[in-house]
Design an enzyme around this catalytic site. Structure first.
Site, PDB file in Angstrom:
ATOM      1  N   ASP A   1      28.060 -20.263  11.700  1.00 54.35           N
ATOM      2  CA  ASP A   1      29.220 -19.713  11.004  1.00 54.35           C
ATOM      3  C   ASP A   1      30.448 -20.612  11.092  1.00 54.35           C
ATOM      4  OD1 ASP A   1      29.543 -19.263  13.739  1.00 54.35           O
ATOM      5  OD2 ASP A   1      29.107 -17.131  13.575  1.00 54.35           O
TER       6      ASP A   1
ATOM      7  N   ASN B   1      30.561  -6.387  20.431  1.00 59.21           N
ATOM      8  CA  ASN B   1      30.108  -5.273  19.595  1.00 59.21           C
ATOM      9  C   ASN B   1      28.658  -5.455  19.124  1.00 59.21           C
ATOM     10  OD1 ASN B   1      30.319  -7.297  17.719  1.00 59.21           O
ATOM     11  ND2 ASN B   1      31.889  -6.321  16.453  1.00 59.21           N
TER      12      ASN B   1
ATOM     13  N   HIS C   1      27.418  -8.178  17.587  1.00 61.09           N
ATOM     14  CA  HIS C   1      27.194  -9.042  16.419  1.00 61.09           C
ATOM     15  C   HIS C   1      26.465 -10.315  16.818  1.00 61.09           C
ATOM     16  CE1 HIS C   1      31.388 -11.203  16.851  1.00 61.09           C
ATOM     17  NE2 HIS C   1      30.461 -11.930  17.435  1.00 61.09           N
TER      18      HIS C   1
END
Ligand code: F6R
Length: 238
Positions: free
Chosen positions: A63, A132, A134
């Site tokens: 990313d 979380n 991800h």
């Protein structure tokens, strides 16, 4: 489970080193953030000692923030140059990362997928995990995207990333990330997690059901995943 961050980094480097010795033209999927820094440091040491060579390796990062210029010291491009590509002597034409400032986002995402496909797919994907759950920047939600796409970062992720920025206003709100399909197609996956903040996400990833609310839990459906955690990240596994 590893004793501490240093042994986690050494074990991870040993696994990556082994795969590269077996196949010098390995296609590696790479992560940024704080977790893989120790792994990169250990791999660079191995390169300097002549134990491994990245000359034939091809890399694809998960990313990149959006919008961001490569030259921005906060970009993942910059991070990778500094911590891994340059010191590990990875030929620039073999090191890939999503473009954080494309004219056409959709075309750029499609092109990234095509490049991965043309390279023969990812042999070994290295992953960190968000607090979380991800992976990449595939955030928890009703649904997950399969391919490389533009994403709005969740409040939790923005808060977690703010430690790398001077001002809250500078923390990027969006990113371009490989999708869950891109990640799941990797032939092998190495997930790394260190520190107490990752305890809950690791428990849900390993022990919970498969849920888009915890994107990393989908890794349970992958045939070849190694999860390396330090003691603190493993705190809720017993
Ligand atoms: C980074 C990435 C993210 C991070 C995750 C954990 O390329 O894909 O999923 O791995 O946010 O970040 P750290 O390691 O900083 O806790």
């Amino acid at each position: 489970m590893l004793r501490d961050y240093q042994s986690l980094s050494e074990q991870a480097a040993a696994l990556v080193g082994d795969r590269i010795r077996r196949n010098p033209a390995t296609v590696l999927g790479l992560a940024t953030g704080s977790t893989p820094l120790g792994l990169y440091r250990e791999l660079v040491k191995m390169v300097r000692r002549g134990v491994i060579d990245f000359g034939e390796v091809v890399t694809f990062n998960l990313d990149e923030y959006y919008p961001i210029a490569k030259e921005n010291p906060q970009s993942y491009y910059y991070y990778m140059q500094r911590h891994f590509w340059e010191p590990a002597a990875i030929p620039p034409e073999r090191a890939h990362i999503p473009d954080g400032n494309p004219d056409d986002v959709r075309a750029s995402c499609r092109d990234y997928e095509l490049k991965i496909y043309r390279a023969g797919g990812i042999d070994l994907q290295i992953l960190g995990i968000g607090v979380n759950g991800h992976i990449g920047f595939n955030e928890p939600g009703e649904e997950l995207m399969a391919k490389t796409h533009l994403v709005s970062l969740s409040g939790e992720t923005i808060a977690a990333n703010s430690r790398f920025f001077e001002k809250a206003a500078d923390v990027p709100r969006m990113a371009i990330t490989m999708g869950l399909g891109t990640i799941m197609k990797a032939r092998e996956i190495l997930l790394l997690a260190a520190g107490p903040d990752k305890g809950t996400a690791i428990r849900e990833t390993v022990k919970g059901g498969l849920s888009t609310r915890v994107p990393a839990s989908l890794l349970q459906a992958h045939p070849r995943v190694t999860v390396m955690v330090d003691r603190e990240a493993a705190r809720y596994l017993r």
